[in-house]
Structures are given as C-alpha cells and as structure tokens.
Design a protein around this motif. Structure first.
Motif, short mmCIF file in Angstrom:
data_model
loop_
_atom_site.label_atom_id
_atom_site.label_comp_id
_atom_site.label_asym_id
_atom_site.label_seq_id
_atom_site.Cartn_x
_atom_site.Cartn_y
_atom_site.Cartn_z
N THR A 41 26.89 34.60 -2.79
CA THR A 41 27.73 33.76 -1.95
C THR A 41 26.88 32.70 -1.26
OG1 THR A 41 27.52 35.08 0.07
CG2 THR A 41 29.26 35.74 -1.50
N TYR A 42 27.57 31.74 -0.67
CA TYR A 42 26.85 30.70 0.07
C TYR A 42 26.05 31.32 1.22
CZ TYR A 42 30.08 30.65 4.08
OH TYR A 42 30.79 30.97 5.20
N ILE A 43 26.49 32.45 1.74
CA ILE A 43 25.78 33.09 2.85
C ILE A 43 24.44 33.65 2.37
CG2 ILE A 43 25.93 34.81 4.69
CD1 ILE A 43 29.04 34.48 4.40
N ASP A 44 24.36 34.05 1.11
CA ASP A 44 23.07 34.47 0.57
C ASP A 44 22.06 33.33 0.64
OD1 ASP A 44 23.38 37.27 -0.45
OD2 ASP A 44 24.99 36.33 -1.61
N PHE A 45 22.52 32.12 0.36
CA PHE A 45 21.61 30.97 0.42
C PHE A 45 21.20 30.67 1.86
CE2 PHE A 45 24.00 29.82 -3.59
CZ PHE A 45 23.00 30.30 -4.42
N MET A 46 22.14 30.78 2.78
CA MET A 46 21.81 30.57 4.19
C MET A 46 20.80 31.61 4.67
SD MET A 46 25.55 29.82 5.90
CE MET A 46 24.87 29.76 7.56
N ALA A 47 21.06 32.87 4.33
CA ALA A 47 20.15 33.95 4.75
C ALA A 47 18.77 33.76 4.13
CB ALA A 47 20.74 35.31 4.37
N PHE A 48 18.75 33.44 2.85
CA PHE A 48 17.47 33.23 2.16
C PHE A 48 16.65 32.15 2.86
CE2 PHE A 48 15.04 30.74 -0.94
CZ PHE A 48 14.15 31.71 -1.38
N GLU A 49 17.27 31.02 3.11
CA GLU A 49 16.55 29.92 3.77
C GLU A 49 16.04 30.35 5.14
OE1 GLU A 49 17.35 25.37 5.26
OE2 GLU A 49 18.99 26.81 5.37
N PHE A 50 16.90 31.01 5.90
CA PHE A 50 16.49 31.41 7.24
C PHE A 50 15.35 32.41 7.23
CE2 PHE A 50 16.78 34.21 10.91
CZ PHE A 50 16.39 33.29 11.86
N TRP A 51 15.45 33.45 6.38
CA TRP A 51 14.36 34.43 6.34
C TRP A 51 13.05 33.80 5.88
CZ3 TRP A 51 15.90 37.51 9.61
CH2 TRP A 51 17.09 38.24 9.56
N GLU A 52 13.13 32.80 5.00
CA GLU A 52 11.91 32.10 4.60
C GLU A 52 11.30 31.35 5.79
OE1 GLU A 52 10.14 32.06 1.39
OE2 GLU A 52 11.32 33.90 1.62
N GLN A 53 12.14 30.76 6.63
CA GLN A 53 11.65 30.09 7.83
C GLN A 53 11.00 31.11 8.77
OE1 GLN A 53 14.99 27.93 9.42
NE2 GLN A 53 15.02 26.52 7.69
N CYS A 54 11.65 32.25 8.92
CA CYS A 54 11.08 33.30 9.77
C CYS A 54 9.76 33.80 9.21
CB CYS A 54 12.06 34.46 9.91
SG CYS A 54 13.52 34.07 10.89
N TYR A 80 15.35 41.53 -1.54
CA TYR A 80 16.51 40.63 -1.49
C TYR A 80 16.05 39.18 -1.62
CZ TYR A 80 20.21 37.85 0.68
OH TYR A 80 21.15 36.88 0.95
N GLN A 81 15.05 38.81 -0.86
CA GLN A 81 14.53 37.45 -0.91
C GLN A 81 14.05 37.11 -2.31
OE1 GLN A 81 15.92 36.18 1.93
NE2 GLN A 81 14.11 34.91 2.12
N GLU A 82 13.39 38.03 -2.95
CA GLU A 82 12.90 37.80 -4.31
C GLU A 82 14.06 37.66 -5.29
OE1 GLU A 82 10.73 36.67 -7.31
OE2 GLU A 82 9.99 36.82 -5.27
N ARG A 83 15.12 38.45 -5.11
CA ARG A 83 16.29 38.32 -6.00
C ARG A 83 16.93 36.94 -5.87
NH1 ARG A 83 16.96 43.66 -4.48
NH2 ARG A 83 18.48 43.17 -2.84
N VAL A 84 17.07 36.48 -4.64
CA VAL A 84 17.65 35.14 -4.45
C VAL A 84 16.70 34.09 -5.02
CG1 VAL A 84 18.47 33.43 -2.78
CG2 VAL A 84 19.02 35.86 -2.44
N ALA A 85 15.42 34.22 -4.73
CA ALA A 85 14.44 33.25 -5.24
C ALA A 85 14.38 33.24 -6.76
CB ALA A 85 13.05 33.54 -4.66
N ILE A 135 17.56 28.31 -8.29
CA ILE A 135 16.72 28.39 -7.08
C ILE A 135 15.25 28.38 -7.49
CG2 ILE A 135 16.10 29.77 -5.06
CD1 ILE A 135 18.89 28.45 -4.87
N ARG A 136 14.90 29.18 -8.49
CA ARG A 136 13.51 29.22 -8.97
C ARG A 136 13.08 27.85 -9.47
NH1 ARG A 136 9.75 31.14 -7.32
NH2 ARG A 136 10.78 33.14 -7.20
N GLU A 137 13.95 27.19 -10.23
CA GLU A 137 13.65 25.85 -10.74
C GLU A 137 13.36 24.90 -9.59
OE1 GLU A 137 16.22 22.30 -12.81
OE2 GLU A 137 16.68 24.35 -13.42
N TRP A 138 14.19 24.94 -8.57
CA TRP A 138 14.00 24.05 -7.42
C TRP A 138 12.73 24.42 -6.65
CZ3 TRP A 138 14.21 25.25 -2.11
CH2 TRP A 138 14.11 24.13 -1.27
N MET A 139 12.50 25.71 -6.41
CA MET A 139 11.32 26.11 -5.64
C MET A 139 10.02 25.77 -6.36
SD MET A 139 12.51 29.57 -3.73
CE MET A 139 11.00 29.65 -2.77
N ASP A 140 10.07 25.75 -7.68
CA ASP A 140 8.88 25.40 -8.45
C ASP A 140 8.70 23.89 -8.61
OD1 ASP A 140 8.27 28.07 -8.75
OD2 ASP A 140 9.10 28.23 -10.77
#
Length: 182
Positions: free
Chosen positions: A109-122, A139-144, A149-154
C-alpha cells in the motif's frame, strides 16, 4: 502525470507548494494528498481503512517529531528524547506489522512507501536504533527489494544521494550531508 519539486509558477494549483502533481485534470500539492491520490489510482489503499489511518498517522506523527527536533536549534538536546521515542515506536510497529510481509499482508500500500521512507530517515539519524529490530529491518529490505523501488534506489536520481531530508540550514539536514552547513 507530472510530479515535480520545481517552481509551481502559475499552474492553477489551489495551494501552490512543492511537491506538486498534475495528472490530467487533477492538480495536487501536499505530499500526503499526492500519495493518497496515487494510492487510490493504483489500487494501493489498505482494505482496512481504520488500520490504514492509524498506520499513516503513526508515520506522520513521528515525522513531525523528527522535523521539530531538526529545526529546533537544540537538536543535540532533543535527539535523545527522539531516539527513546523511536525505540518505542519501532517495537509498536513490529507488533502492528505482524506476519506481513507488508503492513496489510501481501498487498503493498501507499502507507508501506511512507513507512519505508520514514524509517530510512530515522536510520540516517540513529542507525543503532535499528540494531536487533529484525522484523523492521526485514520489512525495510522487502520494500527496498520491490523492483521499481530497487531500480530507483540504485539510480543516480535517488534523492538520498542528492537531496537532504531537511533544509541544509537546519540543525540536522539528514542525508547526504549529515553535518550542518553554514
């Protein structure tokens, strides 16, 4: 659709601000409004609306805390309080996540993306807070690992490589420059 962080100029936006999204006749500003719109458009809304609202507010509430301390001028004084609160919230998030693999089971869900971004900031602020948090780290690794997402992060366009979390003049800009710039 156009999502941009460039000047809003005279685009006919109700609340000119950055970022903004223009998708046909839809013109939006405000990050949460944009991500919710995209969640609805791409069937990335949680089935359980109440738990979805709760999860979104957990992320937004914690984001407010990190922003307040980053801009407070007393970052080092406030940081221990935030790290303590972060530890509590990480444990709560672990319980909320349950069996996963995502916040609402198999559906991303879109909330997974929000949570992922926030935990990365933390994690950028307090990497040690994630030691032993195996459920959150997995969880962070699954989203990443989601292909786009992997394509963008790389990619070279990944904002964590080029933009700070907060404005460069605040007490804690975040990545890529973790030191305050004058």
């Amino acid at each position: 659709a156009v999502v941009s962080t460039q000047s809003t100029g005279s685009l006919g936006l109700d609340f000119p601000n950055l970022p903004y999204l223009i998708d046909g006749d839809v013109k939006l500003t405000e990050s949460i409004a944009i991500i919710r719109y995209l969640g609805r458009k791409y069937d990335m809304m949680p089935e359980d609306v109440v738990r979805g609202d709760l999860a979104e507010q957990l992320v937004n509430g914690m984001r407010t805390y990190i922003t307040k301390i980053a801009y407070s001028g007393e970052f080092e004084k406030a940081k221990p309080w935030f790290i303590n609160t972060l530890g509590v919230r990480l444990k709560e998030f672990t319980a909320f996540l349950g069996e996963g693999p995502f916040l609402f089971g198999e559906k991303v869900t879109y909330i997974d993306f929000m949570a992922f971004e926030f935990w990365e900031q933390c994690r950028a602020l307090s990497p040690e807070s994630f030691d032993g948090m195996d459920v959150v780290n997995a969880y962070q690794e699954r989203v990443a690992s989601l292909p786009r997402i992997r394509e963008w992060m790389d990619s070279e366009d990944c904002t964590r490589r080029t933009y700070s979390i907060n404005a460069p003049h605040c007490s804690w800009p975040g990545f890529p420059n973790t030191e305050k710039t004058e």
